[in-house]
Write a protein that holds these residues in place. Sequence first.
Motif, PDB file in Angstrom:
ATOM      1  N   ALA A  94      -2.666  -6.545   2.229  1.00 46.63           N
ATOM      2  CA  ALA A  94      -3.498  -5.801   1.467  1.00 46.63           C
ATOM      3  C   ALA A  94      -3.238  -6.591   0.069  1.00 46.63           C
ATOM      4  CB  ALA A  94      -2.521  -4.433   1.342  1.00 46.63           C
ATOM      5  N   ALA A  95      -2.011  -7.092  -0.231  1.00 47.05           N
ATOM      6  CA  ALA A  95      -1.851  -8.038  -1.457  1.00 47.05           C
ATOM      7  C   ALA A  95      -2.730  -9.113  -1.308  1.00 47.05           C
ATOM      8  CB  ALA A  95      -0.245  -8.066  -1.722  1.00 47.05           C
ATOM      9  N   LYS A  96      -2.611  -9.718  -0.504  1.00 45.08           N
ATOM     10  CA  LYS A  96      -3.310 -11.239  -0.358  1.00 45.08           C
ATOM     11  C   LYS A  96      -4.886 -10.870  -0.472  1.00 45.08           C
ATOM     12  CE  LYS A  96      -3.496 -15.251   2.855  1.00 45.08           C
ATOM     13  NZ  LYS A  96      -3.059 -15.853   4.110  1.00 45.08           N
ATOM     14  N   ALA A  97      -5.499  -9.972   0.190  1.00 44.63           N
ATOM     15  CA  ALA A  97      -6.749  -9.606  -0.064  1.00 44.63           C
ATOM     16  C   ALA A  97      -7.268  -9.422  -1.500  1.00 44.63           C
ATOM     17  CB  ALA A  97      -6.969  -8.419   0.825  1.00 44.63           C
ATOM     18  N   LYS A  98      -6.244  -8.994  -2.479  1.00 46.55           N
ATOM     19  CA  LYS A  98      -6.639  -8.834  -3.998  1.00 46.55           C
ATOM     20  C   LYS A  98      -5.962 -10.121  -4.660  1.00 46.55           C
ATOM     21  CE  LYS A  98      -8.387  -4.857  -3.642  1.00 46.55           C
ATOM     22  NZ  LYS A  98      -9.825  -4.714  -4.008  1.00 46.55           N
ATOM     23  N   GLY A  99      -5.613 -11.125  -4.033  1.00 47.85           N
ATOM     24  CA  GLY A  99      -5.167 -12.341  -4.518  1.00 47.85           C
ATOM     25  C   GLY A  99      -3.676 -12.351  -5.090  1.00 47.85           C
ATOM     26  N   GLU A 100      -2.846 -11.380  -4.661  1.00 45.79           N
ATOM     27  CA  GLU A 100      -1.386 -11.569  -4.846  1.00 45.79           C
ATOM     28  C   GLU A 100      -0.733 -11.984  -3.390  1.00 45.79           C
ATOM     29  OE1 GLU A 100       1.971 -11.534  -5.827  1.00 45.79           O
ATOM     30  OE2 GLU A 100       0.833 -10.427  -7.381  1.00 45.79           O
ATOM     31  N   PHE A 101       0.189 -13.209  -3.923  1.00 44.38           N
ATOM     32  CA  PHE A 101       0.757 -13.600  -2.692  1.00 44.38           C
ATOM     33  C   PHE A 101       2.391 -13.600  -2.672  1.00 44.38           C
ATOM     34  CE2 PHE A 101      -3.295 -15.937  -3.416  1.00 44.38           C
ATOM     35  CZ  PHE A 101      -3.803 -16.019  -2.221  1.00 44.38           C
ATOM     36  N   GLY A 102       2.746 -12.682  -3.671  1.00 44.66           N
ATOM     37  CA  GLY A 102       4.381 -12.239  -3.620  1.00 44.66           C
ATOM     38  C   GLY A 102       4.779 -11.385  -2.669  1.00 44.66           C
ATOM     39  N   PRO A 111       3.412   3.146  -2.968  1.00 48.12           N
ATOM     40  CA  PRO A 111       3.150   2.713  -4.215  1.00 48.12           C
ATOM     41  C   PRO A 111       2.330   1.148  -4.459  1.00 48.12           C
ATOM     42  CG  PRO A 111       4.752   4.120  -4.263  1.00 48.12           C
ATOM     43  CD  PRO A 111       4.814   3.731  -3.190  1.00 48.12           C
ATOM     44  N   ARG A 112       3.013   0.540  -3.604  1.00 43.60           N
ATOM     45  CA  ARG A 112       2.580  -1.021  -3.463  1.00 43.60           C
ATOM     46  C   ARG A 112       1.641  -1.020  -2.934  1.00 43.60           C
ATOM     47  NH1 ARG A 112       7.976   1.162  -4.118  1.00 43.60           N
ATOM     48  NH2 ARG A 112       8.798  -0.307  -6.264  1.00 43.60           N
ATOM     49  N   PHE A 113       1.176  -0.468  -1.769  1.00 42.74           N
ATOM     50  CA  PHE A 113      -0.122  -0.375  -1.300  1.00 42.74           C
ATOM     51  C   PHE A 113      -1.317   0.046  -2.005  1.00 42.74           C
ATOM     52  CE2 PHE A 113       2.417  -0.641   2.864  1.00 42.74           C
ATOM     53  CZ  PHE A 113       1.733  -1.571   3.463  1.00 42.74           C
ATOM     54  N   ARG A 114      -0.883   1.128  -2.698  1.00 41.78           N
ATOM     55  CA  ARG A 114      -1.855   1.744  -3.687  1.00 41.78           C
ATOM     56  C   ARG A 114      -2.228   0.719  -5.016  1.00 41.78           C
ATOM     57  NH1 ARG A 114       0.905   6.651  -3.023  1.00 41.78           N
ATOM     58  NH2 ARG A 114       2.255   6.363  -4.761  1.00 41.78           N
ATOM     59  N   GLU A 115      -1.371  -0.062  -5.211  1.00 39.50           N
ATOM     60  CA  GLU A 115      -1.659  -1.174  -6.245  1.00 39.50           C
ATOM     61  C   GLU A 115      -2.634  -1.831  -5.848  1.00 39.50           C
ATOM     62  OE1 GLU A 115       0.748  -4.924  -8.217  1.00 39.50           O
ATOM     63  OE2 GLU A 115       1.930  -3.531  -7.308  1.00 39.50           O
ATOM     64  N   PHE A 116      -2.795  -2.140  -4.556  1.00 35.92           N
ATOM     65  CA  PHE A 116      -3.818  -2.992  -4.067  1.00 35.92           C
ATOM     66  C   PHE A 116      -5.122  -2.168  -3.333  1.00 35.92           C
ATOM     67  CE2 PHE A 116       0.121  -5.146  -3.706  1.00 35.92           C
ATOM     68  CZ  PHE A 116      -0.170  -6.234  -4.990  1.00 35.92           C
ATOM     69  N   GLY A 117      -5.113  -1.147  -3.701  1.00 37.49           N
ATOM     70  CA  GLY A 117      -6.219  -0.238  -3.269  1.00 37.49           C
ATOM     71  C   GLY A 117      -6.269  -0.118  -1.769  1.00 37.49           C
ATOM     72  N   ALA A 118      -5.050   0.165  -1.213  1.00 30.73           N
ATOM     73  CA  ALA A 118      -4.769   0.206   0.130  1.00 30.73           C
ATOM     74  C   ALA A 118      -3.970   1.340   0.717  1.00 30.73           C
ATOM     75  CB  ALA A 118      -4.454  -1.014   0.933  1.00 30.73           C
TER      76      ALA A 118
END
Length: 351
Positions: free
Chosen positions: A309-317, A88-95
Amino acid sequence: MLAGLNLDVPIIQAPMAGVSTPVLAASVCNAGALGSIGVGATDADGARAMIDELKGLTDRPFNVNVFTHNTPTPDQEREAAWLDFLAPRFREFGATPPASLRTIYQSFNSDKDMLRLLLEMRPAVVSFHFGLPDQDVIAALKQAGIMLFATATSLAEAQLIERAGIDAIVAQGIEAGGHRGMFDPAAPDDGLGTFALVRLLVRHCKLPVIAAGGIMDGAGIAAALKLGAVAAQLGTAFVSCPESAADDAYRAALTGEGAHHTRLTSLISGRPARALANRFTALADSAQGQAAVPDYPIAYDAGKALHAAAKAKGEFGFGAQWAGQGAPLSRAMTAAELVKTLVKEMKQAGL
């Protein structure tokens, strides 16, 4: 102080694989302390390039740190369950999660190329984290004239280090950032603080003791030395230096709220490690009872993929923002300035 290293000051910059750079280590060395690089996250060719660069920047002694963890046994069922939990965390970032996980870091215990490299390059110090290599490896490194350090988180581990013929013990308290140096991450952890551990080891071991964990300024170094340590190892204090490889998000997080709430977690890499509170560390509560974390470093393959995956969408957490409990005391200055400041503070503290 540590005989043979000719340090001007009893300060060691922690290796911090992935964060420490040859430029950082050289700057620390040239300021009179002991700089370090960590090669546990690279292979022998990568390590050669780092050591060559470091040697080109300083003629002073430096430390090369290796990981001596047990080679993990892949468990496809367990790894698939962990990827399902993270999906689900990957899906949040379209991955989508990786189809499978890999053992991304080879243990020094099975890396003959790395051993050959160290015997050829002969750094002044080689340090071990996560345990000890075989006795014949220790003997070969000592025969090459290399001083050996090893991390202990308990008296029992320190006694194993002493019996193995290592030259100094890095006493890593529970406050320390990054990975716990426990020999067996599945064993009970008493979570000893740095100063309690230092006193135990000074009283019961004959080897020099290096204090590590939560020390961020000269007053902390002075306190450690007064308790019997011969030097203090600082890691988080050097992350904010411009010479480190920390990215902008990591540096910003060190000055944010998460720095006041560091958390020890196995979720990111598969071994207990202390990081700044962020979205990855917050998964600990939901993960409990849901899925078992794969062994180190297999779990790290998933952690790095999620961060990417998150970083690619601007999320660094979801980064591995390792930091100790002293993180709010971090100061942004060059490594040379930091060493100079630490020495000044030590003198102010009565040393």
